[in-house]
Design a protein around this motif. Structure first.
Motif, short mmCIF file in Angstrom:
data_model
loop_
_atom_site.label_atom_id
_atom_site.label_comp_id
_atom_site.label_asym_id
_atom_site.label_seq_id
_atom_site.Cartn_x
_atom_site.Cartn_y
_atom_site.Cartn_z
N PHE A 240 -0.13 -5.59 3.33
CA PHE A 240 -1.57 -5.84 3.53
C PHE A 240 -1.97 -7.27 3.12
N ALA A 241 -1.64 -7.65 1.90
CA ALA A 241 -2.04 -8.97 1.41
C ALA A 241 -1.30 -10.11 2.11
N ARG B 156 -0.21 -10.22 5.13
CA ARG B 156 -0.81 -10.36 6.46
C ARG B 156 -2.09 -11.18 6.38
N LEU B 157 -2.90 -10.90 5.34
CA LEU B 157 -4.15 -11.66 5.18
C LEU B 157 -3.87 -13.14 4.94
N ASP C 208 -5.55 5.37 -9.99
CA ASP C 208 -5.17 6.38 -8.99
C ASP C 208 -4.51 5.72 -7.77
N TYR C 209 -3.98 4.55 -7.98
CA TYR C 209 -3.18 3.77 -7.01
C TYR C 209 -4.00 3.17 -5.87
N ALA C 210 -4.99 3.94 -5.34
CA ALA C 210 -5.84 3.47 -4.22
C ALA C 210 -5.00 2.93 -3.07
N LEU C 211 -3.93 3.64 -2.74
CA LEU C 211 -3.15 3.24 -1.56
C LEU C 211 -3.94 3.62 -0.31
N PHE C 212 -3.84 2.80 0.72
CA PHE C 212 -4.57 3.09 1.96
C PHE C 212 -3.89 4.25 2.67
N PRO C 213 -4.61 5.36 2.85
CA PRO C 213 -3.93 6.57 3.34
C PRO C 213 -3.49 6.48 4.80
N HIS C 214 -4.12 5.57 5.55
CA HIS C 214 -3.80 5.49 6.98
C HIS C 214 -2.63 4.54 7.25
N ARG D 202 2.56 -3.64 -3.73
CA ARG D 202 1.41 -4.14 -2.96
C ARG D 202 0.64 -5.19 -3.75
#
Lengths: 475, 317
Positions: B97-98, B100-101, B82-88, B146
């Protein structure tokens, strides 16, 4: 790859140590000290406990609590179908003391009737709130299929909706019963000495009769009821957080009558609150506002922070431990903490009130965070998969996603702390340093006009906080 | 970076989800794990990703056990169903995201994100949108970008195409293959769709009830399945006319005068091919042909086949 590993290792060590330290502090504050307090009470010398009288109070308290739970559950369904969750939460957040004073302002004589009305005005919305959470995952497709096969509304409710709602009813029933047994404030004010609960008996054993052994036995009875209920609450919470693929039904209107019944005691405060002139009693209570807000604020911020962190970070098996303070009446925490503090030479006051309130606040925030974060488990997995350690997840995922929920939970905890007279009756000291305890004392002293005004003030606080929460959530 | 699963076992509430599964998967290859619902394929993927801990066995990457590594420190990334994209976060921030980490910032980060979005067929105009404002296909592409942004050694894909419509599925399937080939990634792709598995896989792993049923090249497994269960998982099998325990793929049967006699029950057009259900002496069988079969329900026909395509299985299978 190497950079990623080093980065993650650097941030993953200290949070573990912090979590262990927080865990240890939690065990001491929530269980260790209260247990030591109860043991200390039990070990104190004193007269015989009077077991038969206690059993009679216990049985009476349980019978009334159970009867009120049944009525609250019956009223909860139409209320849940008619009223939205924020409004139900606002009703739940109204201080029991304000509802008790409101019930008397309706002209009811102190006793069972006034007690029952004051309790139901809070219990029915609480049960409705829990049902409403469950109604969000209502299996609409099954209901449609049953209707398609010719089942009428009653048969659909019995065959599909009732089994679906049963876990929520069980949790609501347990919680309402616990709150009834653990409510000293409503019994003291609306019961008027004719209606006792176990918590009121505990308060009188410690503060009036100075009978520590009796207090220990009552606390033991309340703990014995609370432990299995905490387990049931944790289970119910997990159920409620699961399976949100359903659809709420159309709102019903029958519950609006129940809502009117719930707000009736508060409405009864408005007339006398406005009519009575400002007096010395007002000045006295006004002087207690800053300390009340400060101690409630500290307890709420700490409670919301710790509860949210626990709700997001702890595995489900911690549920019963985290929710036990919700099942234990504040009076038990108040009595136990007072006893231990006195042994340690720590006098009653705002600091002790904050510590005694904290476990309950943490439990409320934990429950809220578990419910709010149930859908976000996948996102946490996703962030871990991309290399985010604990600190990175907290910063990039939980903080932006959960900050509004955390603020809302802090406001709930704040309203609860401001209105609490259960724990703070013990910890605020003689004369009462918090508004709710001061209000109860002033009320007993005969300042009849002051009391409705300040009770209305207490009752209005949740409404103000709900408005504030609405403003914060608005983008 | 070879991925080796050695004697992996996992039990949920007394039910064996995985039972002694051992397989070695070479790096830079596309491996599909196939199986019906409840066969343990997603559990296997979650164990490799580090979301679940196996009860028994070891997961090794290039010979090094990674069982004790938490998910965030494993050199694998997952493309969730279900992709699990961060909604915010916006699409670009999701992709960032990765990196940056890993400490990448500023212009370098911007360039990397733009390149990744371009690699998956999205332009930067979509980068500022939140996931809710993207279509299913676009969300899937962002999720792929991502996952690639963290430069994983292995990409784990949990039924990533299941929620998409057929044309989009084919398009993304080709994209996945291209991305894998260009980057030399190892891919472990879980699916229950045989068409998807056969089209994508260099190596096919078939699971059934938590056990490893077969490992091999997809075409070889399709044509010569080691068991009836594997054969049926990879595509339809029909009984050979007149034989009780011999099977054949429907496309290997043909309508021919003078063949084994049968009577047409029904015909159906499946778009790019036709299907004919035929009643024969031993029961019923299905014939698949590339064009209109030239017969109709009730017609008497003959069926022929090449004996080399007949499949026989041991009884236990």
């Amino acid at each position: 790859m190497r950079g990623r590993t080093l980065h993650s290792r650097a941030v993953s060590l200290s949070p573990t140590a912090l979590a262990r330290a927080a865990n240890a502090v939690w065990w001491v504050v929530a269980f260790g000290v209260p247990l030591a307090g109860v043991v200390s009470l039990a070990a104190a010398p004193g007269a015989a406990v009077g077991g038969s009288a206690l059993l009679a109070v216990g049985a009476d308290s349980v019978a009334l609590g159970a009867a009120l739970a049944v009525v609250a559950l019956a009223l909860a369904y139409p209320l849940a179908r008619a009223v939205s969750a924020p409004w139900l939460l606002t009703c739940v957040m109204i201080a029991p003391l304000a509802r008790a004073i409101g019930a008397l302002q309706l002209g009811l004589a102190p006793g069972t009737g006034a007690f029952a009305l004051a309790r139901l005005a809070g219990d029915a919305p609480l049960a409705a709130l829990l049902l409403r959470v469950r109604l969000r995952s209502r299996p609409q497709s099954w209901l449609d299929a049953a209707a398609d096969l010719g089942a009428g509304p009653w048969r659909r409710f019995r065959a599909i909706e009732w089994p679906h709602l049963r876990p929520a009813y069980a949790v609501a029933g347990a919680l309402v019963l616990l709150l009834g047994l653990g409510d000293a404030t409503t019994a003291a004010v609306a019961g008027g000495g004719k209606r006792y609960t176990l918590a009121l008996a505990l308060r009188e054993a410690v503060l009036l009769d100075a009978h520590p052994r009796r207090a220990a036995v009552i606390a033991g009875m309340l703990i014995a009821v609370a432990v299995p209920c905490a387990w049931a609450l944790a289970r119910g919470l997990r159920e409620a957080a699961r399976g949100r693929s359903g659809r709420e039904g159309r709102p019903g209107r029958a519950g609006l009558g129940v809502l009117a019944l719930c707000v009736l005691p508060i409405a009864a405060l408005i007339g006398p609150a406005l009519a009575w002139p400002w007096s010395a009693g007002d000045e006295l209570l006004l002087s207690q506002v800053p300390a009340t807000l400060a101690s409630a604020g500290v307890a709420a911020i700490l409670g919301a922070g710790l509860g949210c962190a626990a709700g997001l970070g702890l595995p489900p098996r911690w549920g019963p431990t985290m929710l036990l303070p919700l099942a234990l009446p504040p009076a038990v925490y108040g009595a136990a903490w007072l006893t231990v503090a006195q042994r340690l030479g720590w006098g009653p006051g705002d600091g002790l009130t904050v510590v005694a309130l904290l476990p309950g606040q943490v439990a409320i925030a934990y429950a809220g965070a578990v419910l709010a974060a149930a859908d976000a488990e996948k996102l946490a997995d996703s962030a871990r998969d991309l290399g985010a350690g604990l600190a990175a997840r907290a910063r990039w995922l939980w903080w932006p996603l959960m900050a509004p929920t955390g603020v809302a939970l802090a406001l709930v905890a704040f309203a609860y702390a401001v209105g609490d007279a259960g724990a703070s009756a013990f910890t605020s000291g003689p004369g009462g340093s918090t508004l709710a305890v001061g209000l109860e004392i002033v009320g007993r002293g005969g300042e009849v006009g002051v009391v409705p005004r300040w009770a209305l003030g207490l009752a209005s606080l949740p409404l103000l906080l709900a408005g504030l929460a609405g403003l914060i959530r608005r983008p | 970076m070879t991925l080796a699963l050695q004697r992996i076992g996992k039990t949920y509430a007394g039910r064996r989800a995985l039972d002694d599964v051992s397989v070695e998967l070479p790096s830079s290859r596309y491996t599909c794990v196939m199986g019906s619902s409840g066969s343990g394929k997603t559990t296997l993927l979650r164990i490799v990703a580090g979301f679940e801990r196996q009860d028994a066995g070891t997961v090794r990457l290039d010979g090094e056990a990674i069982d004790r590594l938490p998910a965030e420190r494993r050199p694998v990334h997952t493309l969730f169903q279900d992709y699990a994209l961060f909604p915010h976060l916006s699409a670009a921030d999701n992709v960032a995201f990765a990196p940056r980490l890993l400490g990448i910032r500023g212009a370098e980060l911007g360039r990397k994100v733009a390149r990744l979005l371009a690699d998956v067929g999205l332009d930067m105009s979509k980068g500022s949108r939140k996931p809710a404002a993207l279509s299913g296909g676009e969300q899937q592409r962002v999720a792929l970008a991502r996952a690639l942004a963290g430069e994983p050694r292995w990409l784990l894909l949990d039924e990533p195409l299941a929620a998409l419509d057929r044309p989009l599925r084919a398009e993304l399937r080709r994209l996945l293959r291209t991305v894998q080939r260009e980057r030399g990634l190892g891919c472990l792709h879980v699916t229950h769709d045989p068409e998807e598995a056969l089209a994508l896989a260099d190596t096919l792993v078939v699971l059934g009830e938590g056990r490893l049923l077969a490992v091999g090249a997809p075409q070889a497994l399709y044509e010569r399945p080691p068991s009836l269960t594997v054969g049926r998982l990879l595509g339809e099998l029909t009984l050979v006319p007149g034989a009780a325990e011999e099977w054949i793929r429907p496309e290997h049967l043909r309508i021919a005068a003078g063949g084994a006699p049968g009577r047409v029950r029904s015909t159906a057009c499946l778009g790019d091919r036709w299907e004919v259900e035929v009643e024969v002496q031993s029961g019923a069988c299905v014939v698949r042909c590339p064009g209109p079969p030239g017969c109709a329900a009730g017609d008497a026909i003959g069926l022929a086949w090449d004996a080399s395509h007949v499949l026989r299985f041991a009884r236990a299978s």
